[in-house]
Design a protein around this motif. Structure first.
Motif, mmCIF file in Angstrom:
data_model
loop_
_atom_site.group_PDB
_atom_site.id
_atom_site.type_symbol
_atom_site.label_atom_id
_atom_site.label_comp_id
_atom_site.label_asym_id
_atom_site.label_seq_id
_atom_site.Cartn_x
_atom_site.Cartn_y
_atom_site.Cartn_z
ATOM 1 N N PHE A 43 4.334 9.419 8.496
ATOM 2 C CA PHE A 43 4.240 8.086 9.105
ATOM 3 C C PHE A 43 3.078 8.065 10.088
ATOM 4 N N GLY A 100 -2.967 -3.398 16.948
ATOM 5 C CA GLY A 100 -2.432 -3.958 15.699
ATOM 6 C C GLY A 100 -3.594 -4.279 14.778
ATOM 7 N N GLU A 101 -3.393 -4.017 13.490
ATOM 8 C CA GLU A 101 -4.501 -4.164 12.551
ATOM 9 C C GLU A 101 -4.227 -5.298 11.570
ATOM 10 N N PHE A 139 -2.290 -6.146 6.935
ATOM 11 C CA PHE A 139 -1.004 -5.564 6.537
ATOM 12 C C PHE A 139 -0.412 -4.693 7.642
ATOM 13 N N ASP A 140 -1.270 -4.075 8.427
ATOM 14 C CA ASP A 140 -0.787 -3.189 9.471
ATOM 15 C C ASP A 140 -0.681 -3.919 10.810
ATOM 16 N N LYS A 141 -0.219 -5.153 10.747
ATOM 17 C CA LYS A 141 0.071 -5.888 11.972
ATOM 18 C C LYS A 141 1.064 -5.081 12.789
ATOM 19 N N LYS A 153 3.644 -6.107 14.335
ATOM 20 C CA LYS A 153 5.019 -6.494 13.979
ATOM 21 C C LYS A 153 5.452 -5.862 12.669
ATOM 22 N N ALA A 154 4.516 -5.696 11.737
ATOM 23 C CA ALA A 154 4.847 -5.107 10.434
ATOM 24 C C ALA A 154 5.106 -3.610 10.568
ATOM 25 N N ASP A 155 4.265 -2.937 11.326
ATOM 26 C CA ASP A 155 4.450 -1.494 11.499
ATOM 27 C C ASP A 155 5.681 -1.181 12.345
ATOM 28 N N ALA A 207 8.358 -3.053 12.388
ATOM 29 C CA ALA A 207 9.480 -3.311 11.486
ATOM 30 C C ALA A 207 9.704 -2.122 10.567
ATOM 31 N N LYS A 208 8.629 -1.650 9.971
ATOM 32 C CA LYS A 208 8.761 -0.507 9.061
ATOM 33 C C LYS A 208 9.310 0.711 9.796
ATOM 34 N N MET A 212 13.024 0.037 10.622
ATOM 35 C CA MET A 212 13.842 -0.107 9.408
ATOM 36 C C MET A 212 13.923 1.214 8.640
#
Lengths: 366, 366, 366, 366
Positions: free
Chosen positions: D6, D221-222, D225-227, D229-231, D233-234, D237
């Motif tokens: 990760f 934050g990128e 896709f690598d916002k 919020k997205a990272d 969340a991943k 989760m």
């Protein structure tokens, strides 16, 4: 992205310094259900180990591999396989004297330039001891390849001016029959003599290793950046002291004509089933066309520089930039090829196992 | 993981086939605020373009680059830069005849083995036309490097047996002064003569290119797999027709002693500020120690095989495995080095720009 | 590593800004031999397109997809598929007024903080227009999944307080039967009424979308970081305006007991062959256990914030930090769910296609 | 690409099974020069450890961390940091009885579906014990963040229907003052009472954890896709038992209007220097706009399902598909939130440290 991992579908991450508590590797992506025991790994580590003969370093490491995860009831589970090898004979005192000095031919000052700090004990992470993890992982890769009928064998093909003649098909027994790991006994004897002489002169000598993979199915290698030739080059060039790579005819191609170099394409009679099995009459391409395996033997060669650590006074500076003389006192091989052989085989096996698994994603359901 | 991307912090993805609608590249990770215009890219594409002289292919492509994204008001925004080059002179009729045949020295049958289908028009994705995207991206990498004082220059150093003498510092003007891109005029003339002769014999010839990067700061390159030498090897070996890679003394190291090969470490007088700037008196290491840049010029060389496409009947089989003869009718360079020069420079620039950005993550705030 | 790529074995890279020349995507890793035409992509783009109805933005984009590579004679070749969509109705004049202002709820000042420059035209790269590339790539992913019997369908399940009742099995026809994309006609009518009312009040409203994937084979998802639930969360949370993600019982699980939540494991009678097909009687787990698919329907839901751009004066500052008032004049949807549906489906399809190919590497030869 | 790693610039790889010899992690990309001792890691591991109180599992693990590499003379070297934790109290006999059974709510049958083999001892790799490596790595991430003024703190905010009131700024002392890790003493008491009651009923209960990061600089934050919020969340989760993720207003946004949700942009008076420091008056955005940090506190929440292992007979099948009843006998927490808190903090810290280093590549030299 730091650089301590290699491979995609079959991916390894190594850790550890020459004189820290341990070195090791995490192998991720090994398919499940493959029988694996510590002896499988130990066998390859023993080939890499120092202190095997008079021509290698006298450092004594038993290099015992412990599997920490990923194997249950004797088979791989598909989960990461962590392998640990404790460092035993780490004589840090040998290196304290060079804390403030940069050794010529070593990564001392480049690590300092990169990180601002460095582990000065025996090269730290830059030590060839890091390759323990690669060899351990390579042992697993070889098992995967073995199930597909792929073999990988390397050998010392040149030491200084002593070159090995062309040989048809080299066996592991021939390679392991002598300490230089040259399958031709006469050449091996000449190489050994040269290495002993170089050592007596407190010097070191360059060398070359050839590695051949047989049984590789056609179709491995990913256009366009992850060509098989590109990944093999990276894998082998990532090993300390390797300064050149070629495959097939390699640098000899520079002086050749296209009419000499192109391998005629033929139908191989060895194929099974109705579909034609395509091959080439000659193998100047070294088993790779367009970066993808042809089914012919994959043949690569690397150039290895003479060992940088030699017991002679060398010109250098200290960390303040003052001119100094340094004489390496450690225990080092005068020629690196013999112990490189299992490392080189491991790197080739890692690339092929990775591409084998990658190819399954492409045509896995056919 | 498919193989059409390269680099980590500075990452490119190329797309397109020789005879499809277009080729191109997406450059991700370009730092924001860099002035960039289509002319910056066009300049490099024009160096790669076929049809530049008698010794290169007669295929006419104007190769006009269009920037689709990532540049606003003349500067990069940090967002992906997509560059598109439409294919113009795609004479598919030249290739229809070889739909059922495998060309020797080409990726025809390996692509079929890999994918089960192939775009038989001019090599499709395996065509050197794919490198248009690399050269376009390399132009951006060169701009980034330029701001850091890094220059990258390549040149043809050998064609067949004709070798260039050692030269101190090669300029772009010297390289571009003749169609073979050899900076030494006399050697260039001899090379050109040899190439014309080979062409008249309906044959092709191997060659070698040397690429030098100056001004690279010490500390670039990631231990242990992403060593600078490993990434440079992969980058260059990923180009079609490259069959060997070496840096510094390279394969010549095989016959050398450690006493000859180790570069003495010195304090360079050219440094600014109080801290000592370390360098080496000689540069057998080719600017790289332990896989990390030393600050000395990075010197790499590649071996390029003779062009596979030659206008002579060659032995092959068809897709059913029946023996056939094939005569390539396309327009091809008899020697690949001259047009490889900008491609090789691009690949070196891509590696260095990537490692420059990667190093910022490590010591970015100091 | 920049962030414009997603996936591993099936990997996409998007490019393009709202008001630049074009947006698009490069799809890498698509298996060869899949029939693919521009209409396959166009169909999904048309669902995403603005201007479909009164409740969506009036911006007119025909959004014509052009396939630039990777498809030959109507089937995929295994090489990168580049898809280009030109921007047509880019009224940059709408945005010049806000060049010096930061719009509340938008990425204006964060992009500036990140890059030091920004493309202020319509959000630039932060615009939802970037999702054109995702939807185009998702169309390809859906085709791959279709061959494996996997369907992906999304629908608006809540707008403000208007919630859809539970439905057994939703069809595409039900979803596409009304502009809010809610498969229950009565709920759809209530949602539409609410959205029209919100619009008349110059306001916007939040919403939720549910996406269901059926036919997903058991075994997809990678322990431990690339769990299916983790990759689905990342995929959906990467879409602009999505502020929450859950699967199965999701946040309702917080108030539940284990005895209520555990799904009893059963033998499904629908299996073929002798081996038992395992399933669960209930599906609180949303088709995922331990991050790996169970074979039951995968059910995910996302929360979408109310559209940030509303035609009312909002409190903000300019780039010098002075207090200002801004009134967005652009054309924007008052509720984002209806047009999010095809985007959400695309993201789920991308994750599943990627994991399908990744699983082939693991058990590809069995 | 297997899923046991990760992060990009700050990248971790975990290994190990619940009942194998050890669990651990390799941390790659840690900047050099950071003071690091085993106690830094031990402190966090002790928070995650079972057997801390009556409301957690009685399994006794001392969980002693050993640093194997990457630290020299008390500071990080920039090389991989391997951390090993031996498994001690692995009572495999507890699990032998369930070798042929699939536990409801667990990954037993999905692992078998994925790999064809499984380590049935205590969940093997799917066990929450795998998170030991994450927490160890998170301790390092927290140190890196600490130097930048970033703090990360989590707490149990809901157990069943017992919800914590809003609190201004939570301290570690408040969180660690009680075994449920809820900073409000009254709520904590109510939560503890509920958990004890649920346990007495041989049941388990769901819960929610909130994590707040303060001091995060704007610009992390990128896109796209690598916002952040997205990272995030991943990351969250990917932890076992987490079934939902939201940030800022999250799912509550579904019923809100844009006029309520948009955070007014303001000039913060707390800035240093002449340049304006931008902030928002409210923080419905949870510190993230366009996927990039705003400088406001980052606020995320996760939903955690009730513990699957409960000491009651549950309906299942065996590996042959025959209906069976299973009663879990192991030692398990009736509510997962308290021990999740340090894991959740670790995951948030890993994401932020990674993006901090990634941002240096973008604007490292300014």
């Amino acid at each position: 992205m730091p650089g301590n991992s290699f491979g995609h579908s079959f991916r390894i991450t190594t850790f550890g310094e020459s004189h820290g508590p341990a070195v090791g590797v995490v192998v991720d992506g090994c398919p499940p259900g493959i029988p694996l025991a510590e002896e499988d790994i130990q066998r390859e580590l023993d080939r890499r180990r120092p202190g095997q003969s008079l021509i290698t370093s006298a450092r004594h490491e038993t290099d015992v591999a412990e599997i920490l995860s990923g194997v249950f009831e004797g088979v791989t589970t598909g989960c990461p396989i962590a392998i640990l090898v404790r460092n035993e004979d780490a004589r840090s005192r040998d290196y304290a004297a060079i804390k403030e000095l940069f050794r010529p031919g070593h990564a001392d000052f480049t690590y300092l330039a990169k990180y601002g700090v460095r582990d000065y004990r025996g090269g730290g992470r830059a030590s060839a001891r890091e390759t323990v993890g690669r060899v351990a992982a390579g042992a697993i890769a070889k098992k995967i390849l073995g199930y597909e009928g792929v073999s990988v064998i390397g050998y010392t093909c040149q030491v200084g001016d002593v070159k090995m003649p062309a040989m048809e098909r080299v066996t592991l027994e021939q390679v392991e029959a002598n300490p230089v790991r040259c399958p031709d006994p006469e050449t091996a004897a000449a190489m050994e003599k040269l290495i002993m002489q170089v050592r007596s002169e407190r010097d070191s000598i360059g060398s070359a290793v050839e590695i051949v993979a047989r049984g590789v199915p056609a179709g491995l290698g990913e256009p366009v950046f992850d060509k098989l030739k590109a990944d093999l080059a990276k894998a082998l060039m990532s090993v300390p002291a390797v300064v050149g790579f070629e495959y097939g005819s390699g640098f000899a191609s520079v002086t050749r004509r296209g009419t000499q170099h192109n391998d005629p394409i033929i139908r191989r009679q060895t194929g099974s089933g109705g579909a034609p099995v395509i091959g080439t009459r000659t193998n100047n391409a070294g088993g790779i066309l367009g970066g993808i395996s042809t089914g012919e033997p994959i043949v690569v060669r690397v150039a290895i520089k003479p060992t940088a650590s030699i017991p002679q006074p060398l010109e250098t500076v200290d960390t303040q930039g003052n001119p100094q003389t340094i004489t390496t006192k450690g225990r080092h091989d005068p020629c690196l090829a013999p112990r490189f052989v299992p490392i080189g085989e491991a790197m080739v096996a890692l690339v092929l196992a990775d591409h084998l698994l990658r190819q399954r994603s492409i045509r896995g359901t056919e």
